[in-house]
Design a protein around this motif. Structure first.
Motif, PDB file in Angstrom:
ATOM      1  N   GLU A   1       0.812  -1.219   0.000  1.00 58.00           N
ATOM      2  CA  GLU A   1       0.000   0.000   0.000  1.00 58.00           C
ATOM      3  C   GLU A   1       0.844   1.267   0.000  1.00 58.00           C
ATOM      4  OE1 GLU A   1      -2.661  -0.383   3.324  1.00 58.00           O
ATOM      5  OE2 GLU A   1      -3.940  -1.815   2.274  1.00 58.00           O
TER       6      GLU A   1
ATOM      7  N   GLN B   1      -9.424   2.702  -6.946  1.00 58.10           N
ATOM      8  CA  GLN B   1     -10.874   2.875  -6.905  1.00 58.10           C
ATOM      9  C   GLN B   1     -11.418   2.603  -5.507  1.00 58.10           C
ATOM     10  OE1 GLN B   1     -12.590   4.143  -9.630  1.00 58.10           O
ATOM     11  NE2 GLN B   1     -14.104   4.436  -7.981  1.00 58.10           N
ATOM     12  N   LYS B   2     -10.808   1.661  -4.803  1.00 61.27           N
ATOM     13  CA  LYS B   2     -11.217   1.396  -3.417  1.00 61.27           C
ATOM     14  C   LYS B   2     -10.938   2.605  -2.530  1.00 61.27           C
ATOM     15  CE  LYS B   2     -10.564  -3.629  -3.620  1.00 61.27           C
ATOM     16  NZ  LYS B   2      -9.761  -4.788  -3.137  1.00 61.27           N
ATOM     17  N   ILE B   3      -9.819   3.275  -2.797  1.00 63.10           N
ATOM     18  CA  ILE B   3      -9.491   4.493  -2.048  1.00 63.10           C
ATOM     19  C   ILE B   3     -10.553   5.559  -2.294  1.00 63.10           C
ATOM     20  CG2 ILE B   3      -7.813   6.354  -1.779  1.00 63.10           C
ATOM     21  CD1 ILE B   3      -6.818   3.690  -0.690  1.00 63.10           C
TER      22      ILE B   3
ATOM     23  N   ASP C   1     -13.630   5.074  -3.345  1.00 62.52           N
ATOM     24  CA  ASP C   1     -14.927   4.624  -2.834  1.00 62.52           C
ATOM     25  C   ASP C   1     -15.041   4.771  -1.318  1.00 62.52           C
ATOM     26  OD1 ASP C   1     -15.666   3.999  -5.400  1.00 62.52           O
ATOM     27  OD2 ASP C   1     -15.238   1.858  -5.224  1.00 62.52           O
ATOM     28  N   SER C   2     -13.894   4.870  -0.636  1.00 67.15           N
ATOM     29  CA  SER C   2     -13.935   5.057   0.828  1.00 67.15           C
ATOM     30  C   SER C   2     -14.621   6.370   1.188  1.00 67.15           C
ATOM     31  CB  SER C   2     -12.515   5.059   1.403  1.00 67.15           C
ATOM     32  OG  SER C   2     -11.831   6.251   1.048  1.00 67.15           O
ATOM     33  N   ASN C   3     -14.556   7.341   0.245  1.00 61.79           N
ATOM     34  CA  ASN C   3     -15.167   8.656   0.438  1.00 61.79           C
ATOM     35  C   ASN C   3     -14.641   9.368   1.678  1.00 61.79           C
ATOM     36  OD1 ASN C   3     -16.820  10.544  -0.813  1.00 61.79           O
ATOM     37  ND2 ASN C   3     -18.543  10.131   0.568  1.00 61.79           N
ATOM     38  N   ASP C   4     -13.412   9.011   2.074  1.00 62.43           N
ATOM     39  CA  ASP C   4     -12.756   9.644   3.216  1.00 62.43           C
ATOM     40  C   ASP C   4     -11.653  10.545   2.664  1.00 62.43           C
ATOM     41  OD1 ASP C   4     -10.756  10.094   5.303  1.00 62.43           O
ATOM     42  OD2 ASP C   4     -11.864   8.625   6.499  1.00 62.43           O
ATOM     43  N   ASN C   5     -11.789  11.845   2.885  1.00 64.47           N
ATOM     44  CA  ASN C   5     -10.831  12.787   2.304  1.00 64.47           C
ATOM     45  C   ASN C   5      -9.410  12.537   2.772  1.00 64.47           C
ATOM     46  OD1 ASN C   5     -12.370  14.339   0.530  1.00 64.47           O
ATOM     47  ND2 ASN C   5     -13.133  15.663   2.168  1.00 64.47           N
TER      48      ASN C   5
ATOM     49  N   ILE D   1      -8.021   9.713   3.720  1.00 63.60           N
ATOM     50  CA  ILE D   1      -7.489   8.518   3.060  1.00 63.60           C
ATOM     51  C   ILE D   1      -7.112   8.862   1.626  1.00 63.60           C
ATOM     52  CG2 ILE D   1      -8.050   6.200   2.227  1.00 63.60           C
ATOM     53  CD1 ILE D   1      -9.761   5.808   4.699  1.00 63.60           C
ATOM     54  N   LYS D   2      -7.969   9.606   0.939  1.00 65.94           N
ATOM     55  CA  LYS D   2      -7.645  10.010  -0.433  1.00 65.94           C
ATOM     56  C   LYS D   2      -6.405  10.905  -0.458  1.00 65.94           C
ATOM     57  CE  LYS D   2     -11.945  11.366  -1.438  1.00 65.94           C
ATOM     58  NZ  LYS D   2     -13.096  11.860  -2.258  1.00 65.94           N
TER      59      LYS D   2
END
Length: 538
Positions: free
Chosen positions: A426, A449-451, A453-457, A459-460
């Protein structure tokens, strides 16, 4: 000239000292990564975007790059989010006349100054003669020396202390309005790291400037007390006539660090009675065992043979076992790498290759040696893939990224087991370099895409580099739909993995601006020539 120097500073902060890149020779990041296309004009446009509502003033997270140290522990370097970095760089540039006094601090060895390569901060081993001269000059007539270290300095900087250093405790505490420039510097620095008040990212010059602001104020107090000292980033050296004066220096330093929410590293703070050598014993040992002819000024002196080079490396390895707290092997390789004869490169490469398995900090030297060594791609494929996989297990970013860079540079295939290991690690920078190598990116695209889809700023944010590069290549959608950040970067053709020889319109405009500031206005035809656009026909 003043405007020109301010322009050079702005370019240093945005283009040359953005990613961790402060070494004078081999940097922590592979050279395929670059921020040269992130120009001041790009930063200005990004800063104008403002923070989207979904941030709620929470700032941005950073991409972490784990850089190995000589003992295989690593320190976390940061690739700051471009939105936060752009705003901070613009603010420092716009208020530089209130900050630039830190350049005049003669007690600081590493302070902002313009370098030929565009950077404003460069850190590395000091020139031995310059270091010795300063030590001999400062120590004359003084029997005691203090060596002191600020504990975990960058990670401990209290953001509000930046304002204290700039305008003083009383004034800063009495004037806490958000719109004041020194409070805004505090705010923009916090936004680089999730709006946290504790710690600044390690890597960009913006953080080093904040450290110089705070420690520079402490230096001022020490100067006023009459101490003779110098500071190399966060390491202090002071020379005193008596042990009592040395003890006093430690007390005053510790007391003033505490005022700014910093502490002394007691394990690295010591008082030494002179005379003592001005270099560590392991350095003297190494220098004493290098063939003496390398110290001569004649260019025709014979270079190191394979036998001589390997013997010296083996000697360094012995010293390394006896000196767990010194960067022995790295220093030893730096001593000899430019003095090898043509026949010795391959043997030295194989020696460093074996050591690199145990000490990832040495992997960058493989790239330099391969410019001369004769190694087949089949051999490179076997060894570099194995090294990358091994470092994926420990998530050492440099141990992952440098083998990938060398494979990319030399057209060496990346094995599927390496792809799987990098994805499992990762590691953002490793994944980004890998995505630029693979023809079929599906595994990395699925990870990205999983990152999203987490919709967590946050994490992105910790994968912003990967997400932008994949967006740039058209492999994923914009990870930040509530802001035009990526669109602005793309509109200026910013690529953080630029191809050699490419130059964007924004980069060319930097040359145009230099010309205007140095030589005055230029014609519209010259501007069109710089931008690569045709001259309109009458």
């Amino acid at each position: 000239m003043k405007k020109y120097l301010e322009r050079l500073l702005y370019e240093a902060l945005t283009r040359y000292n953005y990613f961790p890149n402060q070494k004078s020779n081999i940097n922590e990041l592979p050279p395929c990564l670059s921020t040269r296309q992130f120009t001041p004009e790009v930063a200005e446009e990004i800063a104008a975007i403002g923070e989207p509502r979904d941030r709620n003033g929470g700032g941005y997270d950073v991409v972490i790059y784990n850089a190995s140290r000589y003992n295989n522990a690593f320190r976390e370097l940061s690739l700051v989010h471009p939105q936060a970095h752009a705003s901070l760089c613009k603010h420092i540039h716009d208020n530089w006349e209130n900050i630039e006094y830190i350049k005049e601090n003669e007690n600081s060895i590493i302070r902002p100054e313009q370098h030929q390569d565009g950077r404003v901060l460069v850190m590395n081993y000091e020139d031995p003669i310059e270091k010795t001269t300063r030590a001999l000059t400062s120590s004359f007539g003084n029997r005691f020396q203090v060596r002191a270290d600020v504990s975990n300095c960058f990670n401990s900087i209290y953001s509000h202390a930046i304002a204290w250093g700039l305008v003083g405790f009383d004034y800063a505490k009495a004037n806490r309005q958000r719109g004041l420039w020194f409070n805004q510097l505090d705010m923009y620095q916090r936004k680089c790291k999730r709006n946290e008040t504790q710690g600044v990212p390690i890597g960009p010059a913006t953080s080093s400037i904040s450290v110089e602001i705070v420690l520079g104020k402490i230096d001022e107090t020490l100067r006023n007390e009459g101490f003779k000292f110098h500071r190399y980033v966060d390491d202090y050296n002071c020379y005193c006539e008596t042990n009592e004066d040395a003890q006093k220096f430690v007390r005053i330093l510790g007391k003033n660090l505490a005022k700014y929410k910093l502490t002394l590293n007691t394990q690295k703070t010591e008082i030494i009675e002179h005379p003592v050598p001005d270099q560590d014993s392991w350095i003297l040992n190494l220098l004493g065992n290098i063939p003496s002819r390398l110290n001569k000024a004649h260019a025709e002196e014979p270079k190191l043979s394979s036998s001589e080079a390997i013997t010296f490396i083996n000697h360094a390895l012995t010293i390394n076992r006896q000196t767990p707290d010194g960067s022995v092997l790295k220093y030893a390789i730096q001593l000899i790498i430019n003095f090898l004869d043509e026949q010795s490169y391959t043997a030295v490469y194989r020696s460093i290759l074996n050591l690199s398995w145990h000490y990832p900090i040495l992997i960058p030297y493989l790239d330099a040696l391969l410019e001369h060594a004769t190694i087949s791609n089949d051999e490179l494929k076997e060894h570099l893939n194995k090294i990358a996989i091994e470092n994926c297990h420990y998530r050492r970013s440099d141990g992952i990224c440098w083998p990938l860079y060398i494979m990319k540079k030399r057209g060496v295939p990346v094995e599927r087991s390496t792809v799987d290991a990098v994805i499992e690690s990762e590691d953002c920078v490793g994944l980004t370099i890998l995505s630029s190598i693979l023809l079929i990116k599906d595994p990395i695209v699925n990870f990205a895409q999983k990152i999203i889809d987490s919709n967590d700023n946050y994490i992105k944010d910790s994968y912003w580099l990967l997400l932008y590069q994949l967006f740039r290549s058209g492999d994923i959608a914009n990870a930040y739909p509530n802001t035009t950040l990526f669109d602005v970067l793309l509109s200026h053709d910013v690529n953080f993995l630029p191809e050699d020889g490419t130059e964007t319109v924004a980069e060319k405009e930097c040359g145009n601006i230099h010309g205007r500031l140095m030589f005055g206005p230029i014609s519209s035809k010259q501007i069109l020539d710089i931008l690569g656009k045709p001259t309109p026909t009458p």
